[in-house]
Write a protein that holds these residues in place. Structure first.
Motif: not given
Lengths: 519, 375
Positions: A363-366, A434, A447, B276, B279-280, B313-314, B316-318, B321
């Motif tokens: 996963n690119p961000e998380r 996912r 999340d 979410p 995302i990315g 760093a994340d 876009r996910v935040k 949300q």
């Protein structure tokens, strides 16, 4: 000069352990880094003066120690030991760097790491059988303690099992060495390729079998492998890196140096059996790896399979295949070191290595996209994808062994294909899809918010990955150090091949192999 | 004598009561307020750009079959082109994704009008003028008579969504100004502001006309009676918030295995259901929106994100949300605005009707991210 490679880490370890004043964890780590950095630097100086065309021991040191026993402090460096010494220092640095800064009893930990590094260097440098044995046994103590004190929940069991297996390995090796010297009427344990040449084949074979089992436990080869997955699972990440990257190589180094090097006649007579044993070990390791749900166990079983290639190549003992053994030892050291580091980062971040729970880590961000990308690179290298060190080593092994043992080589290549199977399972399960680290729950969950991976954790893996690619693109950077030593190791087989044609499919095929250019 | 059993309360009854008492589907908290207002500020800026571009395409790229420069709003220069290729631009593709989602799901008076003979008549007049002298397209239109009307329908949706977002952009920017001046201090006030804006714009006419060779051609005239709230806003909420499309992302859908509902009305891929976490991922619509909004985050929201978890760093996910939280506020406002009777009615029948109206919506929200945004 060579003694510094042993003494510097050992003294560094003793200084950390017994320094009368207070030493913080950070200071101990810094001292460790400086010590191994100096060792690596010194190795670089030695390498710069190393004569590539001289196949014998260089920079020899001889100090008569216990003369009545034939034990002398004799060290030497050749094309077989040099790459492994580099790997030892390099992975030692990586292991120190990636050690948990918060671990308990840091002085003892760093002291043991350095002592182990010095002992392993001593084993690789020993040009005396008894001295090799002493260092071989000496390295067990710190490793046992590193697993038993800083390991996982079942560390006591794993460490004891490791100790019992490898102590037995030591007994067999010592027995073989004693038998060799006594039976041959020598007065010294100094390494000499002609030591066993006067012995009858039966005696040679018995001694060789003892060595094969002894080193087979260390490698490990099926069915002596069961200590390894337990030890890996319980060991901390840096210890796993060293265990897979360096310590297993003591076994394969022993097979090549003492088995192949001292008993050419018996080795040749047993070669078809050894090649078949290698196939069994490769296929068993690969198939067992497919069945694993623990990432670390999967990499551990993969090591069992990949160490089998070394035995196959050594059994064939052609010039190409013996270079292949060295290349495979180095590339496996780098690749397994990388994979264990990455599994360690995954475990540290997610709290699990369970492939039934991990999902979507790319996963690119998380997720862990950088770690995941390096993992994909690592498994590709392990599966022998061109452009990386794994391909070169496997190509050398298969190319060098095929004409001597075509069936066994083809079956071993199936093992290479199976590597792709289990590592793709790993990547597919843990890194694609996912992001999740638990089974999907019916009740709503916030999340997933994994802690970040810092550059501090990425740097060592990135360094190893760069080396893997560099050696994949420029294999000569490694092979040129070893080819003259390995050619000499092959010489008795060239002579034997003429005298003992039954072990070979056809002299002309052998000749083809011998003529094949080195990479 | 037997007493009739008491009907069990709806599982989401607390949310129904919240909506009836002018509260929101999102808990009222300081951080929720900061996230919602902050993200709506950047959304307002982005919606402004989307809206201008959609209206530009509808008005100035009418039946341009190869609209290479449709995202340039008429400002075509080498430096602009280089910036576009360097991806220093707004992802107008996201606006088109929303437009196509609306076109595909349809619904409301706008959709009905576009299927009417009246629209077709208008459409034929405009297309005939546009393709006059263009034998190739004339031939194409004869072979495929539905091709041009369908293109015009799509352009009408460009225009309608552009007009809708024009209003929403101003509404959100106004909200943020009021927050900056200390006039908004709770989530219910945010909802009240949006509801008031929607109600105020409810009867705003939505029209569409194009100019060809100096002649104005009506396509959706004012006389068609298309209005902002019921004909565009409600279909938009239905299409984008609820239904959405199962776009490719990290999850693969197998339609043949019925992993996608057969009925479009059962789709649950909209903003209120979206995950979410992916995302990315390259090219997926929410990533495009978050990338755009990222450039316009107010400082206080950037600082808040930087202080949480992985920091920026994340982000876009935040942001997604937070965006989802804000969309639950917009949904709260829309549902309150659409209640059949005043929320505080004392009439039992009206109260019952309000309740039933909200139960129907709660049934749909049961599988949404409503539970997750409560954390």
């Amino acid at each position: 000069m060579l003694s510094l490679l042993i003494l510097v880490p050992m003294l560094g370890g003793l200084a950390i352990g017994f320094w009368p004043g207070q030493i913080t964890a950070f200071s101990a780590k810094v001292i460790g880094h400086v010590t191994l950095g100096l060792t690596l630097l010194w190795l670089g100086v030695l390498a710069s003066q190393f004569n590539l065309t001289n196949p014998d021991f260089q920079f020899e040191e001889l100090l008569v120690w216990v003369e009545p026993l034939g034990l002398s402090y004799r060290l030497g460096l050749d094309g077989l030991s040099l790459p492994l010494l580099v790997i030892n220092s390099l992975l030692g640095l990586v292991a120190l760097y990636s050690s948990d800064p918060q671990l308990h009893r840091p002085r003892l930990y760093y002291a043991l790491m350095l002592v182990m590094n010095g002992a392993v260097a001593g084993a690789f440098l020993s040009a005396n059988l008894l001295l090799f044995f002493i260092f071989y046994e000496l390295e067990l103590i710190p490793l046992y303690l590193l697993i038993a004190i800083w390991g996982g929940a079942r560390r006591g069991y794993a460490a004891t099992k490791f100790l019992i297996y490898t102590a037995l390995s030591g007994v067999l090796i010592l027995g073989a060495f004693l038998g060799l010297v006594w039976l041959s009427g020598q007065t010294t344990f100094n390494y000499d390729r002609q030591m066993a040449s006067a012995l009858p084949l039966m005696q040679q074979t018995i001694l060789l079998v003892a060595l094969l089992i002894g080193f087979g436990i260390k490698v490990p080869l099926f069915p002596f492998h069961t200590w390894l997955p337990d030890a890996h699972v319980e060991a901390s990440t840096p210890v796993s890196v060293l265990l897979a990257g360096v310590l297993l190589k003591l076994g394969t180094y022993g097979l090549v140096r003492f088995g192949l090097g001292l008993f050419p006649t018996a080795w040749m007579s047993l070669a078809p059996i050894l090649a078949t044993w290698a196939v069994v070990s490769i296929l068993y390791g690969s198939l067992a790896a497919i069945a694993q749900n623990d990432m670390k166990k999967m990499v551990a079983y993969s090591s069992i399979g990949h160490m089998g290639y070394v035995l196959l190549a050594a059994a064939a003992s052609t010039p190409v295949s013996i270079v292949g053994t060295v290349f495979q030892m180095v590339s496996h050291g780098l690749i397994s070191g990388l994979l264990f580091l990455l599994v360690g980062v995954v475990y540290q971040t997610t709290g699990t290595r369970d492939l039934t729970q991990l999902r979507g880590l790319l996963n690119p961000e998380r997720g862990l996209p950088f770690v995941g990308s390096l993992m994909i690179l690592g498994v590709m290298a392990s599966a022998g994808i061109p452009g990386m060190a794994g391909f070169i080593s496997e190509f050398l092994v298969f190319r060098g062994s095929f004409l001597i043992f075509p069936v066994q080589t083809l079956l071993s290549m199936v093992g290479s294909g199976l590597t792709a199977v289990y590592f793709l399972l790993l990547v597919n399960r843990a890194f694609f899809g996912r992001l999740a680290i638990r089974e999907v729950s019916q009740t709503p969950q916030p999340d997933l918010d994994l802690p970040p991976v810092t550059w501090r954790d990425r740097v060592p893996a990135l360094g190893l990955a760069a080396l893997i690619v560099a050696l994949g693109l420029q294999p000569n950077w490694l092979a040129r150090w070893s080819e003259h030593t390995t050619l000499v190791l092959h010489q008795p087989y060239q002579v034997q091949a003429r005298a003992w044609p039954f072990a070979l499919p056809s002299p002309s095929l052998l000749a083809d192999t011998l003529r094949s250019p080195l990479p | 004598m037997s007493s009739s059993p008491v009907a069990p309360a709806h599982p989401l009854e607390p949310f129904i009561q919240s909506l009836l008492s002018a509260q929101a589907l999102l808990p009222d908290s300081e951080t929720n307020l900061l996230e919602v207002v902050g993200i709506l500020k950047s959304y307002g800026v982005v919606l402004d750009a989307y809206s201008r571009n959609l209206i530009y395409i509808a008005d100035h790229q009418f039946l341009v079959l190869f609209p290479f420069f449709k995202y340039f709003n008429g400002d075509i220069s080498l430096s602009r082109l280089l910036r576009h290729w360097g991806h220093d631009r707004i992802n107008f593709e996201y606006a088109e994704y929303c437009m196509k989602t609306m076109l595909w799901h349809g619904g409301g008076g706008f959709d009905q009008y576009l299927d009417s003979q009246d629209f077709l008549d208008h459409c034929h007049r405009a297309t005939a003028a546009k393709i006059k002298g263009n034998t190739l397209v004339q031939g194409l239109s004869r072979v495929f008579p539905d091709f041009l009307p369908e293109q015009v329908r799509q352009l009408a949706y460009y225009s309608a969504l552009g007009q809708f977002w024009r209003v929403m952009s101003d509404l959100f920017m106004d909200l943020c100004d009021r927050y900056d001046h200390g006039k908004i201090s709770s989530i219910p006030q945010v909802v009240a502001h949006i509801k008031a804006g929607l109600v105020a714009a409810a009867a705003l006419p939505i029209t569409y006309a194009v100019t060809i060779d100096g002649v104005v051609y009506d396509l959706v005239p004012k006389s068609a009676g298309i209005t902002f709230l019921m004909d565009v806003a409600v279909p938009y909420v239905e299409a984008v918030f609820f239904r959405g499309t199962p776009f490719l992302g990290t999850v693969s859908y197998n339609a043949q295995a019925y992993q996608i509902p057969v009925e479009q009305s059962q789709f649950e891929y909209g903003a209120l259901y979206a995950d979410p976490v992916p995302i990315g991922g390259a090219g997926i619509p929410p990533t495009l929106l978050m990338q755009d909004m990222r450039h316009f985050l107010p400082d206080y929201l950037s600082a808040f994100y930087a202080s949480q978890g992985r920091g920026l760093a994340d982000v876009r996910v935040k942001m997604c949300q937070s965006f989802q939280k804000s969309m639950f506020c917009v949904t709260s406002a829309a549902l309150q605005g659409l209640l059949p009777y005043p929320a505080d009615t004392q009439e039992e029948g009206e109260s019952q009707a309000n309740h039933e109206f909200l139960v129907a919506w709660m049934n749909r929200l049961a599988t949404s991210r409503l539970a997750v945004v409560q954390f």
